[in-house]
Design a protein around this motif. Structure first.
Motif, PDB file in Angstrom:
ATOM      1  N   ASN A   2     -16.674 -15.774  27.274  1.00 51.49           N
ATOM      2  CA  ASN A   2     -15.492 -15.631  28.119  1.00 51.49           C
ATOM      3  C   ASN A   2     -14.226 -15.566  27.256  1.00 51.49           C
ATOM      4  N   TYR A   3     -13.114 -15.285  27.896  1.00 51.59           N
ATOM      5  CA  TYR A   3     -11.859 -15.099  27.181  1.00 51.59           C
ATOM      6  C   TYR A   3     -11.385 -16.364  26.466  1.00 51.59           C
ATOM      7  N   ALA A   4     -11.553 -17.515  27.110  1.00 51.22           N
ATOM      8  CA  ALA A   4     -11.100 -18.765  26.500  1.00 51.22           C
ATOM      9  C   ALA A   4     -11.881 -19.061  25.220  1.00 51.22           C
ATOM     10  N   ALA A   5     -13.197 -18.837  25.245  1.00 56.28           N
ATOM     11  CA  ALA A   5     -14.015 -19.057  24.052  1.00 56.28           C
ATOM     12  C   ALA A   5     -13.640 -18.069  22.956  1.00 56.28           C
ATOM     13  N   ARG A   6     -13.386 -16.817  23.334  1.00 54.44           N
ATOM     14  CA  ARG A   6     -12.983 -15.806  22.358  1.00 54.44           C
ATOM     15  C   ARG A   6     -11.645 -16.176  21.714  1.00 54.44           C
ATOM     16  N   LEU A   7     -10.724 -16.675  22.515  1.00 53.10           N
ATOM     17  CA  LEU A   7      -9.420 -17.095  22.002  1.00 53.10           C
ATOM     18  C   LEU A   7      -9.568 -18.278  21.051  1.00 53.10           C
ATOM     19  N   ALA A   8     -10.391 -19.250  21.421  1.00 56.30           N
ATOM     20  CA  ALA A   8     -10.611 -20.417  20.562  1.00 56.30           C
ATOM     21  C   ALA A   8     -11.252 -20.008  19.241  1.00 56.30           C
ATOM     22  N   ARG A   9     -12.188 -19.068  19.286  1.00 55.18           N
ATOM     23  CA  ARG A   9     -12.847 -18.581  18.077  1.00 55.18           C
ATOM     24  C   ARG A   9     -11.848 -17.917  17.149  1.00 55.18           C
ATOM     25  N   GLU A  10     -11.024 -17.034  17.693  1.00 54.12           N
ATOM     26  CA  GLU A  10     -10.035 -16.339  16.866  1.00 54.12           C
ATOM     27  C   GLU A  10      -9.033 -17.308  16.250  1.00 54.12           C
ATOM     28  N   ASP A  11      -8.619 -18.330  17.011  1.00 48.15           N
ATOM     29  CA  ASP A  11      -7.702 -19.334  16.470  1.00 48.15           C
ATOM     30  C   ASP A  11      -8.342 -20.117  15.329  1.00 48.15           C
ATOM     31  N   ALA A  49     -16.734 -20.720  19.542  1.00 46.06           N
ATOM     32  CA  ALA A  49     -16.124 -22.032  19.332  1.00 46.06           C
ATOM     33  C   ALA A  49     -15.863 -22.672  20.688  1.00 46.06           C
ATOM     34  N   ARG A  50     -15.869 -23.983  20.741  1.00 47.49           N
ATOM     35  CA  ARG A  50     -15.615 -24.701  21.987  1.00 47.49           C
ATOM     36  C   ARG A  50     -14.123 -24.960  22.143  1.00 47.49           C
ATOM     37  N   VAL A  51     -13.648 -24.821  23.376  1.00 45.91           N
ATOM     38  CA  VAL A  51     -12.253 -25.119  23.663  1.00 45.91           C
ATOM     39  C   VAL A  51     -12.164 -26.603  23.980  1.00 45.91           C
ATOM     40  N   THR A  52     -11.424 -27.348  23.166  1.00 46.05           N
ATOM     41  CA  THR A  52     -11.325 -28.788  23.387  1.00 46.05           C
ATOM     42  C   THR A  52     -10.148 -29.142  24.278  1.00 46.05           C
ATOM     43  N   SER A  53      -9.055 -28.381  24.169  1.00 43.16           N
ATOM     44  CA  SER A  53      -7.917 -28.650  25.037  1.00 43.16           C
ATOM     45  C   SER A  53      -7.046 -27.406  25.120  1.00 43.16           C
ATOM     46  N   THR A  54      -6.483 -27.218  26.278  1.00 40.67           N
ATOM     47  CA  THR A  54      -5.551 -26.121  26.487  1.00 40.67           C
ATOM     48  C   THR A  54      -4.360 -26.661  27.267  1.00 40.67           C
ATOM     49  N   ASP A  55      -3.264 -25.973  27.179  1.00 39.76           N
ATOM     50  CA  ASP A  55      -2.110 -26.353  27.984  1.00 39.76           C
ATOM     51  C   ASP A  55      -2.423 -26.064  29.442  1.00 39.76           C
ATOM     52  N   ARG A  56      -2.089 -26.992  30.305  1.00 43.22           N
ATOM     53  CA  ARG A  56      -2.350 -26.837  31.729  1.00 43.22           C
ATOM     54  C   ARG A  56      -1.230 -26.015  32.341  1.00 43.22           C
ATOM     55  N   LEU A  90      -4.313 -14.724  26.504  1.00 43.67           N
ATOM     56  CA  LEU A  90      -5.406 -13.756  26.497  1.00 43.67           C
ATOM     57  C   LEU A  90      -4.937 -12.319  26.666  1.00 43.67           C
ATOM     58  N   GLY A  91      -3.674 -12.111  26.907  1.00 41.88           N
ATOM     59  CA  GLY A  91      -3.135 -10.775  27.120  1.00 41.88           C
ATOM     60  C   GLY A  91      -2.169 -10.772  28.287  1.00 41.88           C
ATOM     61  N   ARG A  92      -1.779  -9.594  28.721  1.00 44.38           N
ATOM     62  CA  ARG A  92      -0.819  -9.463  29.812  1.00 44.38           C
ATOM     63  C   ARG A  92      -1.556  -9.489  31.145  1.00 44.38           C
TER      64      ARG A  92
END
Length: 145
Positions: A2-11, A49-56, A90-92
């Motif tokens: 999913n997008y969140a996992a992809r974002l965490a991986r890239e970070d 990569a696992r997302v451990t925390s994101t801004d709510r 994740l984009g616009r």
């Protein structure tokens, strides 16, 4: 993935490359440094990569409010569309919103409808929720009188 996992991986990969670059500094990189950097770059195709925390932050609610505000600001009549978008990690995220007459069980009503796009690709509300861009339920639970 999913997008969140992809974002965490890239970070994580970007941070690892930055740390390797800082460790090398102004010195000439050795063969071992190049191997480490190549291994980090190959991780882009590995396990997520696992997302451990994101801004709510509720991006879905924000884009819905902006689209409805744009609809009211245009004031071109009851049957026109309004588009609004916001930038997310994740984009616009863009929403096209309109109101149309709708005949239901209780008679004639006006109904809101919206279409959503992430980087100009259609996306459903379920997918938006799965990526973590929506923080609130999108349906109400009504009590029967």
């Amino acid at each position: 993935m999913n997008y969140a996992a992809r974002l965490a991986r890239e970070d994580a990969i970007t941070e690892a490359l930055r740390a390797a670059n800082d460790a090398i500094g102004d010195e000439t990189p050795t063969d071992q440094a190049f191997k480490i950097i190549d291994a980090i770059k190959r991780m882009r195709e590995g396990q997520p990569a696992r997302v451990t925390s994101t801004d709510r932050r509720d991006y879905l609610a924000e884009v819905q409010e902006k689209a409805r505000a744009a609809w009211f600001a245009a004031a071109q009549g009851p049957e026109h569309d309004a588009t609004a978008g916001i930038d997310t990690p994740l984009g616009r995220l863009r929403a096209t919103t309109w109101r149309r007459p709708w005949a239901g069980d209780r008679g004639e009503r006006i109904a809101w409808a919206s279409e959503y796009y992430l980087d100009d690709k259609p996306i459903t509300v379920a997918e938006i929720k799965a990526t973590g861009l929506a923080q609130r339920p999108t349906t109400r639970k009504r009590r029967k009188p």
